[in-house]
Design a protein around this motif. Sequence first.
Motif, PDB file in Angstrom:
ATOM      1  N   PHE A  93     -36.818   2.338  -2.606  1.00  0.00           N
ATOM      2  CA  PHE A  93     -35.564   3.066  -2.419  1.00  0.00           C
ATOM      3  C   PHE A  93     -35.842   4.520  -2.042  1.00  0.00           C
ATOM      4  CE2 PHE A  93     -34.936  -0.235  -5.609  1.00  0.00           C
ATOM      5  CZ  PHE A  93     -33.873  -0.950  -5.069  1.00  0.00           C
ATOM      6  N   GLY A  94     -36.589   4.710  -0.980  1.00  0.00           N
ATOM      7  CA  GLY A  94     -36.827   6.056  -0.489  1.00  0.00           C
ATOM      8  C   GLY A  94     -38.171   6.645  -0.831  1.00  0.00           C
ATOM      9  N   ALA A  95     -39.017   5.918  -1.558  1.00  0.00           N
ATOM     10  CA  ALA A  95     -40.375   6.357  -1.899  1.00  0.00           C
ATOM     11  C   ALA A  95     -40.404   7.746  -2.514  1.00  0.00           C
ATOM     12  CB  ALA A  95     -41.285   6.300  -0.660  1.00  0.00           C
ATOM     13  N   PRO A  96     -39.763   7.941  -3.671  1.00  0.00           N
ATOM     14  CA  PRO A  96     -39.814   9.261  -4.305  1.00  0.00           C
ATOM     15  C   PRO A  96     -41.177   9.521  -4.928  1.00  0.00           C
ATOM     16  CG  PRO A  96     -38.706   7.715  -5.739  1.00  0.00           C
ATOM     17  CD  PRO A  96     -39.003   6.971  -4.474  1.00  0.00           C
ATOM     18  N   SER A  97     -41.469  10.769  -5.188  1.00  0.00           N
ATOM     19  CA  SER A  97     -42.704  11.131  -5.881  1.00  0.00           C
ATOM     20  C   SER A  97     -42.503  10.931  -7.378  1.00  0.00           C
ATOM     21  CB  SER A  97     -43.068  12.582  -5.580  1.00  0.00           C
ATOM     22  OG  SER A  97     -42.148  13.456  -6.208  1.00  0.00           O
TER      23      SER A  97
END
Length: 228
Positions: free
Chosen positions: A42-46
């Motif tokens: 879902f958006g590759a967050p850190s």
Amino acid sequence: MKEKRRELARLCRIAVDRPRWQLGFAVVVSAWSLAWVVGQAFGAPSPLEVLPVRWAGLPTGWLDATRSWFDGRTGFLAVVGGLLWAMTSPGSQSPALVGWLAVMAAAEDVGYVAVRWALLALAVFLAVMGLVSLTGRRAFVVDRVAVIPRDVARAGATAVALAAVVPLVAPGLALVRLVGPYVTRPPRRRPGAPIVGAASTERPPAAVPAGGTPGELQEPVPAQRGSR
């Protein structure tokens, strides 16, 4: 298949068999790492972005400053995390938790590829240990330390399983708490207590008298009078 399920259940029990403080730390690391891994779809967050700081309305200045400090400095921690995973054993599970923290710190610099680097470092270490163990195939562990292939394979598989199960500790404990009151467990047998079998309804076979046949009635032997 039954043996695999039994081994998986044993590893799950080992994963939560920790001191209370370490279990609480494992729950925190588990929830954080699971949110980060699932968030890649879902958006590759850190790892820092999945923290509920903005959602809770807390100040985010320190978050941005921390991310900028990690940039270009922590990529090497992916290899450290893989080696920490390799150090994990049933008696020492804290390296798996610290390894996940190291991998997430590296991900702030290089992204999700840090997991691949950590797995590569783990695989290289296990391969080196496997090659070293070939020299101890016929070793007798009597008066010296030896590296045996079978033990290396078992220790490596256990380390990989205990490191991989870290993100599942928090949801696993939550699931156990949820369904626990609705599960009926068998009675526990005390250690050393004998297992008493049910009484048999069959009559034991009649003893065969000496010199006779089964079912044959023997004549009573008259009592001898004592001599005067």
